[in-house]
Every structure is written in structure tokens, then in C-alpha cells.
Scaffold this active site. Structure first.
Site, PDB file in Angstrom:
ATOM      1  CB  THR A 192      53.607   8.178  16.966  1.00  0.00           C
ATOM      2  OG1 THR A 192      52.841   7.448  17.932  1.00  0.00           O
ATOM      3  CG2 THR A 192      52.673   9.017  16.108  1.00  0.00           C
ATOM      4  CG  LEU A 239      59.487  13.566  18.232  1.00  0.00           C
ATOM      5  CD1 LEU A 239      59.481  13.978  19.708  1.00  0.00           C
ATOM      6  CD2 LEU A 239      60.805  13.952  17.594  1.00  0.00           C
ATOM      7  CG  HIS A 240      53.456  10.403  20.325  1.00  0.00           C
ATOM      8  ND1 HIS A 240      53.198   9.066  20.109  1.00  0.00           N
ATOM      9  CD2 HIS A 240      53.888  10.490  21.616  1.00  0.00           C
ATOM     10  CE1 HIS A 240      53.462   8.375  21.201  1.00  0.00           C
ATOM     11  NE2 HIS A 240      53.883   9.220  22.129  1.00  0.00           N
ATOM     12  CG  ASP A 241      52.068  15.829  19.186  1.00  0.00           C
ATOM     13  OD1 ASP A 241      51.277  14.880  19.017  1.00  0.00           O
ATOM     14  OD2 ASP A 241      52.098  16.510  20.223  1.00  0.00           O
TER      15      ASP A 241
END
Length: 311
Positions: A192, A239-241
Site C-alpha cells: 500500500t 491508498l491502502h484499502d
């Protein structure tokens, strides 16, 4: 045929964008969205799920709130990242519909029972709701195709030196998920932090010009501010998720490996650490597909293409 799936999340700016991506993708059939405590308190994350689904005009998707605290510790929130509401920045609509009159675990169990095929569970917050589902409904494990999580890392933390936030909030729950015997796919900080959104990308999203792309750009404007701190060394904001959803849509843009993963639940310095057996030292069979790298440009292109869906 669209892939049946559920999302358990704690919105959170990047959770919200993961929802946007999933619901713009005809390859996915989102059967339910449940709220977990994490980025903000449980009543706020539930409200944020409802606000986002109102924005996306999807009142048909059943929603339920989950556990109010982790399994064995007090709740930690990330209001310093996501603001007082959990989705600070843009002006979001108030919810136009109510959640189901049941808990997150009850809703997830109902979806699994009623589904004719195994369901993919995407969890972008702490794993509390998922762990409670697994513990209370062992008869439904076979109905879960895989659990795709955002959490953990091979060698660094973003909340403690060795721990990523989602895992640190409820390490006991995360350990239950990893050791459940159900295939786990892990989007950790290793990948991520490479899925960074740059200022030029935000302007690209804004120029798409529909109400949803504008909201996404405004969410990212706020999210970017926290990540400008020099300690991170970022050019943009990770932008992890949305990596979880992007992997379901385009796994070919990710580099992955199969390894055994466990969670340290008690360590003095390492509580919440995801311990990855990279060199197969334990003799344990791999239980996790780990994302290690991503084609950043392809990731951003995917987001831009799907944001145009909302025109």
C-alpha cells in the site's frame, strides 16, 4: 458472473474509496457492507457507510454495525488521520436509509447462508467482526471463499514501530483470522505504501467531473495533508484499502507471494506485528497470499476508469 462479496470496513477515507471502486465494478456483487470500529468510533463508521451508500445511490445494499470494541482491549481510533467525523473534507449527504435491525455478524452469517456459492469477504479495518463471525459460525467457514484484508506488513509499522494500525487495534482478532484455515489475502504496508496517490492524480480524478469523482478528490485532499509529514518520506498518500478491491479486479497488476503469517498478540515492543515466515523457517504451510508490489500507474488508471462509471 459477478463475484459475490461482502465488505467489512471502518470509513475512513481509503475505506470510502474502496467502496466507491467496488460499487463501480460490474465484476463484483456487493451483498452487504458492515461497519467496524477503528478509524473512528463505531457509531461514526456506521454513519459513514450509510453516507457513502447514499452518495452512491445504493440503499439496496444491506448495512449493519459491528462490535463496539476489540476482543480484549480498549478501542484505539485514528482521528488524527481521518478527522472528527472519520470522513472529514467533503460535504457528504446525510443517510437516506437505515441499517438492518441486526449485528454485523448476523448480517454476514445471513448472507453466507443464503448464497449459492462461496462469498469473498473483504475487511479493510480491524478484524473484530470477522473474528466474531468465524468463532460463532464455524458451520459457515466453507461458505467463505477467501478473506482479503488490508492490514499488517512484513517489516514496518505505521502506528507502532512493528505494527500496522488495523492489526494493532485488535491483534487477537487478526490472529484468529490468519489461523482460521480460510485462505487470506493480505494487502499490507509493503504494497500500500507503493500505491501512492500523487497531487496530479487527485486533479485527474477531479477533472472527471461527476459528483462522486469530485467527492473522492476532496477526500484525498484531506487525506493527503496527514501524509505530508516528513517522517513518512512519501511523495503522495498511500491508498491502502482500495488495494483489496483492485486485487480482486486486476490481480495481474500486483506481485504476490505465498507465506505463513501469524500475529504477535503479547510482545513488549511487537504487539500487533504480523510475523511473516518469508524463508519457510517454521515448517508451517503458507496460509496467506501477500501483496508485495503494485504497478502504481495501472492502479491509478483503474481508479480513474471506474470513477467515470458514476457520470
Amino acid at each position: 458472473m459477478a463475484l459475490p462479496m461482502m465488505i467489512d470496513c471502518d470509513p475512513g477515507h481509503d475505506d470510502a474509496i474502496a467502496m466507491v471502486l467496488a460499487l463501480a465494478s460490474p465484476e463484483l456483487e456487493v451483498k452487504a457492507v458492515t461497519a467496524s470500529a477503528g478509524n473512528q468510533t463505531p457509531e461514526k463508521t456506521l454513519r459513514n457507510v450509510l453516507r457513502m451508500l447514499t452518495l452512491l445511490n445504493r440503499p439496496d445494499i444491506p448495512v449493519a454495525g459491528g462490535a463496539w470494541k476489540p476482543l480484549m482491549r480498549d478501542l484505539i481510533i485514528a482521528d488524527n488521520v481521518h478527522g472528527e467525523s472519520g470522513l472529514d473534507g467533503p460535504s457528504l449527504p446525510e443517510p437516506t436509509f437505515a441499517p438492518q435491525n441486526c449485528t454485523a455478524v448476523e448480517l454476514m452469517a445471513r448472507v453466507l447462508r443464503e448464497s449459492q456459492e462461496p462469498v469473498t469477504l473483504v475487511a479493510t479495518g480491524p478484524q473484530t467482526n470477522v473474528a466474531l463471525l468465524l468463532a460463532s459460525h464455524p458451520e459457515l467457514h466453507a461458505k467463505i471463499a477467501r478473506i482479503v484484508i488490508m492490514g499488517g506488513a512484513m517489516g514496518l509499522g505505521n502506528w507502532q514501530p512493528a505494527a500496522e494500525f488495523n492489526i494493532f487495534v485488535d491483534p487477537q482478532a487478526a490472529e484468529m483470522v490468519f489461523q482460521s484455515g480460510i485462505p487470506v489475502v493480505m494487502a499490507g504496508l509493503d504494497v500500500t505504501h507503493k500505491a501512492q496517490i500523487l497531487p496530479a492524480d487527485i486533479e485527474r480524478f477531479r477533472q472527471i467531473g461527476n459528483p462522486v469523482s469530485t467527492i473522492v478528490a476532496e477526500l484525498l485532499d484531506f487525506f493527503m495533508a496527514y501524509h505530508k509529514d516528513e517522517k513518512w518520506g512519501f511523495d503522495g498518500a498511500p491508498l491502502h484499502d482500495p488495494c483489496t478491491i483492485a486485487w480482486l479486479l486486476k490481480p495481474e497488476i500486483f506481485t504476490t507471494i505465498e507465506r505463513w503469517v501469524g500475529v504477535e498478540t503479547e510482545g513488549k515492543y511487537t504487539q500487533g506485528m504480523t510475523v511473516v515466515d518469508y524463508y519457510h523457517l517454521t515448517g508451517n504451510r503458507p496460509n496467506t497470499t501477500l501483496m508485495l508490489d503494485v504497478d502504481r500507474e495501472a492502479f491509478v488508471d483503474l481508479l480513474a476508469q471506474r470513477l467515470a462509471f458514476y457520470a
